[in-house]
Design a protein around this motif. Structure first.
Motif, PDB file in Angstrom:
ATOM      1  N   PRO A   1      21.441  60.373   9.599  1.00  0.00           N
ATOM      2  CA  PRO A   1      21.114  61.678   9.021  1.00  0.00           C
ATOM      3  C   PRO A   1      22.337  62.299   8.344  1.00  0.00           C
ATOM      4  O   PRO A   1      23.482  61.976   8.683  1.00  0.00           O
ATOM      5  CB  PRO A   1      20.678  62.507  10.239  1.00  0.00           C
ATOM      6  CG  PRO A   1      20.331  61.506  11.287  1.00  0.00           C
ATOM      7  CD  PRO A   1      21.214  60.314  11.048  1.00  0.00           C
ATOM      8  N   LEU A   2      22.087  63.197   7.406  1.00  0.00           N
ATOM      9  CA  LEU A   2      23.181  63.770   6.623  1.00  0.00           C
ATOM     10  C   LEU A   2      24.162  64.557   7.489  1.00  0.00           C
ATOM     11  O   LEU A   2      25.384  64.459   7.286  1.00  0.00           O
ATOM     12  CB  LEU A   2      22.618  64.667   5.524  1.00  0.00           C
ATOM     13  CG  LEU A   2      23.640  65.301   4.578  1.00  0.00           C
ATOM     14  CD1 LEU A   2      24.421  64.233   3.835  1.00  0.00           C
ATOM     15  CD2 LEU A   2      22.948  66.237   3.588  1.00  0.00           C
ATOM     16  N   ASP A   3      23.660  65.315   8.458  1.00  0.00           N
ATOM     17  CA  ASP A   3      24.560  66.111   9.290  1.00  0.00           C
ATOM     18  C   ASP A   3      25.462  65.231  10.159  1.00  0.00           C
ATOM     19  O   ASP A   3      26.661  65.499  10.301  1.00  0.00           O
ATOM     20  CB  ASP A   3      23.756  67.087  10.159  1.00  0.00           C
ATOM     21  CG  ASP A   3      22.698  66.381  11.000  1.00  0.00           C
ATOM     22  OD1 ASP A   3      22.428  65.175  10.749  1.00  0.00           O
ATOM     23  OD2 ASP A   3      22.127  67.030  11.902  1.00  0.00           O
TER      24      ASP A   3
ATOM     25  N   GLU B   1      20.988  54.723  -1.626  1.00  0.00           N
ATOM     26  CA  GLU B   1      21.471  54.849  -0.248  1.00  0.00           C
ATOM     27  C   GLU B   1      22.952  54.499  -0.158  1.00  0.00           C
ATOM     28  O   GLU B   1      23.709  55.147   0.588  1.00  0.00           O
ATOM     29  CB  GLU B   1      20.660  53.935   0.667  1.00  0.00           C
ATOM     30  CG  GLU B   1      19.210  54.347   0.821  1.00  0.00           C
ATOM     31  CD  GLU B   1      18.396  53.325   1.600  1.00  0.00           C
ATOM     32  OE1 GLU B   1      17.446  53.727   2.299  1.00  0.00           O
ATOM     33  OE2 GLU B   1      18.701  52.118   1.491  1.00  0.00           O
ATOM     34  N   LEU B   2      23.367  53.500  -0.921  1.00  0.00           N
ATOM     35  CA  LEU B   2      24.787  53.136  -0.938  1.00  0.00           C
ATOM     36  C   LEU B   2      25.637  54.269  -1.493  1.00  0.00           C
ATOM     37  O   LEU B   2      26.678  54.635  -0.918  1.00  0.00           O
ATOM     38  CB  LEU B   2      24.983  51.875  -1.778  1.00  0.00           C
ATOM     39  CG  LEU B   2      26.416  51.366  -1.929  1.00  0.00           C
ATOM     40  CD1 LEU B   2      26.892  50.746  -0.625  1.00  0.00           C
ATOM     41  CD2 LEU B   2      26.517  50.346  -3.054  1.00  0.00           C
ATOM     42  N   GLY B   3      25.203  54.855  -2.626  1.00  0.00           N
ATOM     43  CA  GLY B   3      25.951  55.962  -3.221  1.00  0.00           C
ATOM     44  C   GLY B   3      25.989  57.189  -2.328  1.00  0.00           C
ATOM     45  O   GLY B   3      27.005  57.887  -2.260  1.00  0.00           O
ATOM     46  N   ARG B   4      24.892  57.452  -1.623  1.00  0.00           N
ATOM     47  CA  ARG B   4      24.865  58.591  -0.693  1.00  0.00           C
ATOM     48  C   ARG B   4      25.883  58.407   0.425  1.00  0.00           C
ATOM     49  O   ARG B   4      26.651  59.330   0.747  1.00  0.00           O
ATOM     50  CB  ARG B   4      23.468  58.728  -0.110  1.00  0.00           C
ATOM     51  CG  ARG B   4      23.349  59.693   1.070  1.00  0.00           C
ATOM     52  CD  ARG B   4      21.933  59.694   1.628  1.00  0.00           C
ATOM     53  NE  ARG B   4      21.825  60.473   2.840  1.00  0.00           N
ATOM     54  CZ  ARG B   4      22.015  60.011   4.059  1.00  0.00           C
ATOM     55  NH1 ARG B   4      22.369  58.740   4.237  1.00  0.00           N
ATOM     56  NH2 ARG B   4      21.875  60.798   5.115  1.00  0.00           N
ATOM     57  N   SER B   5      25.915  57.205   1.018  1.00  0.00           N
ATOM     58  CA  SER B   5      26.846  56.946   2.110  1.00  0.00           C
ATOM     59  C   SER B   5      28.289  57.030   1.623  1.00  0.00           C
ATOM     60  O   SER B   5      29.133  57.681   2.265  1.00  0.00           O
ATOM     61  CB  SER B   5      26.566  55.575   2.718  1.00  0.00           C
ATOM     62  OG  SER B   5      27.457  55.287   3.769  1.00  0.00           O
TER      63      SER B   5
ATOM     64  N   ALA C   1      33.849  62.476   0.487  1.00  0.00           N
ATOM     65  CA  ALA C   1      34.045  63.932   0.462  1.00  0.00           C
ATOM     66  C   ALA C   1      34.446  64.459   1.835  1.00  0.00           C
ATOM     67  O   ALA C   1      35.383  65.262   1.961  1.00  0.00           O
ATOM     68  CB  ALA C   1      32.769  64.611  -0.022  1.00  0.00           C
ATOM     69  N   THR C   2      33.764  64.008   2.892  1.00  0.00           N
ATOM     70  CA  THR C   2      34.063  64.525   4.230  1.00  0.00           C
ATOM     71  C   THR C   2      35.392  63.990   4.755  1.00  0.00           C
ATOM     72  O   THR C   2      36.086  64.681   5.504  1.00  0.00           O
ATOM     73  CB  THR C   2      32.927  64.174   5.194  1.00  0.00           C
ATOM     74  OG1 THR C   2      32.649  62.752   5.120  1.00  0.00           O
ATOM     75  CG2 THR C   2      31.662  64.939   4.830  1.00  0.00           C
ATOM     76  N   ASN C   3      35.755  62.758   4.389  1.00  0.00           N
ATOM     77  CA  ASN C   3      37.095  62.253   4.752  1.00  0.00           C
ATOM     78  C   ASN C   3      38.178  63.120   4.135  1.00  0.00           C
ATOM     79  O   ASN C   3      39.181  63.463   4.793  1.00  0.00           O
ATOM     80  CB  ASN C   3      37.271  60.816   4.266  1.00  0.00           C
ATOM     81  CG  ASN C   3      36.467  59.809   5.065  1.00  0.00           C
ATOM     82  OD1 ASN C   3      36.384  58.639   4.702  1.00  0.00           O
ATOM     83  ND2 ASN C   3      35.827  60.244   6.152  1.00  0.00           N
ATOM     84  N   PHE C   4      37.992  63.497   2.880  1.00  0.00           N
ATOM     85  CA  PHE C   4      38.977  64.332   2.189  1.00  0.00           C
ATOM     86  C   PHE C   4      39.061  65.720   2.819  1.00  0.00           C
ATOM     87  O   PHE C   4      40.159  66.254   3.041  1.00  0.00           O
ATOM     88  CB  PHE C   4      38.607  64.435   0.716  1.00  0.00           C
ATOM     89  CG  PHE C   4      39.578  65.214  -0.117  1.00  0.00           C
ATOM     90  CD1 PHE C   4      40.856  64.734  -0.353  1.00  0.00           C
ATOM     91  CD2 PHE C   4      39.227  66.444  -0.661  1.00  0.00           C
ATOM     92  CE1 PHE C   4      41.761  65.447  -1.115  1.00  0.00           C
ATOM     93  CE2 PHE C   4      40.118  67.157  -1.421  1.00  0.00           C
ATOM     94  CZ  PHE C   4      41.394  66.660  -1.648  1.00  0.00           C
ATOM     95  N   ILE C   5      37.906  66.294   3.159  1.00  0.00           N
ATOM     96  CA  ILE C   5      37.891  67.621   3.786  1.00  0.00           C
ATOM     97  C   ILE C   5      38.551  67.565   5.168  1.00  0.00           C
ATOM     98  O   ILE C   5      39.311  68.467   5.556  1.00  0.00           O
ATOM     99  CB  ILE C   5      36.446  68.135   3.893  1.00  0.00           C
ATOM    100  CG1 ILE C   5      35.863  68.380   2.490  1.00  0.00           C
ATOM    101  CG2 ILE C   5      36.387  69.427   4.709  1.00  0.00           C
ATOM    102  CD1 ILE C   5      34.397  68.713   2.499  1.00  0.00           C
ATOM    103  N   GLY C   6      38.280  66.503   5.931  1.00  0.00           N
ATOM    104  CA  GLY C   6      38.888  66.372   7.252  1.00  0.00           C
ATOM    105  C   GLY C   6      40.398  66.221   7.189  1.00  0.00           C
ATOM    106  O   GLY C   6      41.129  66.799   8.008  1.00  0.00           O
TER     107      GLY C   6
END
Length: 206
Positions: A89-91, A182-186, A192-197
């Motif tokens: 899931p996205l979250d 699905e590949l592009g979504r993952s 993006a979340t790696n960069f934010i973290g």
């Protein structure tokens, strides 16, 4: 003299014959072990069904007593792992990507801190100062020994790292178990979340 020559020739022929027999016996024994290994491997073949699509893949197992996966099993496991990762899931994907960015930043921070500030400043008798540089090999060793801690955190906690997903998702895409969407979504969410973290860690802890 002729008798000596004949004895020498006979000994030479005998040695050559025995050497040839030893070689033949060695390769025969080696071939029998190889055949035994192949027969044990082939007799342990199993059928594994992929999680998505229902296709049955015959996987060749390794002989009993060897604690490892065969190449076919590794490939099949990567396919199923890619399907699982793209089904998150996205979250949850965002949270695991955020944690992966923090973990890698921790590893990079520790690597930089442990491998720097090893140079010493010495005050000479005439009042001047000189810098004694530490071994570059020692710095590289400390950096290489501490940076993988971040990757260990990622693996132990099951976080989603962009660089790791690059190779893991490809087998599932090749076998058409996942789509390009699905590949592009993952990949996009992980990046993006790696960069934010990593920014979060740098802002609050560095």
């Amino acid at each position: 003299q002729k008798e000596v020559e004949n004895n020498t020739k006979s000994k030479t022929k005998t040695n050559a014959t025995s050497h040839g027999l030893l070689k033949t016996a060695f390769f025969a024994r080696l071939s029998s072990y190889q055949f035994l290994l192949m027969s044990r491997t082939q007799s342990n073949d199993v059928e594994m069904t992929s999680l998505k699509g229902g296709n049955t893949i015959v996987v060749q197992q390794v002989p009993k007593g060897i604690n490892m996966f065969s190449p076919q099993q590794i490939w099949t496991n990567l396919i199923d792992l890619g399907i699982k990762k793209t089904s998150l899931p996205l979250d949850r994907l965002s949270a695991l990507g955020f944690l992966a960015g923090i973990y890698v930043s921790i590893g990079a921070f520790l690597a930089v801190k442990t491998s720097s500030n090893w140079d010493e400043t010495i005050v000479n008798s005439d009042g001047t100062t000189s810098i004694v540089k530490a071994s570059e090999g020692l710095k590289s060793l400390l950096f290489a020994a501490t940076f993988p801690l971040g990757l260990m955190f990622v693996l132990i906690n099951g976080a989603e790292l962009f660089t790791g997903n690059h190779s893991v998702l490809i087998p599932a895409l090749v076998h058409k178990k996942i789509t390009l969407k699905e590949l592009g979504r993952s990949w996009g969410v992980c990046y993006a979340t790696n960069f934010i973290g990593s920014l979060f860690w740098a802002y609050f802890f560095v």
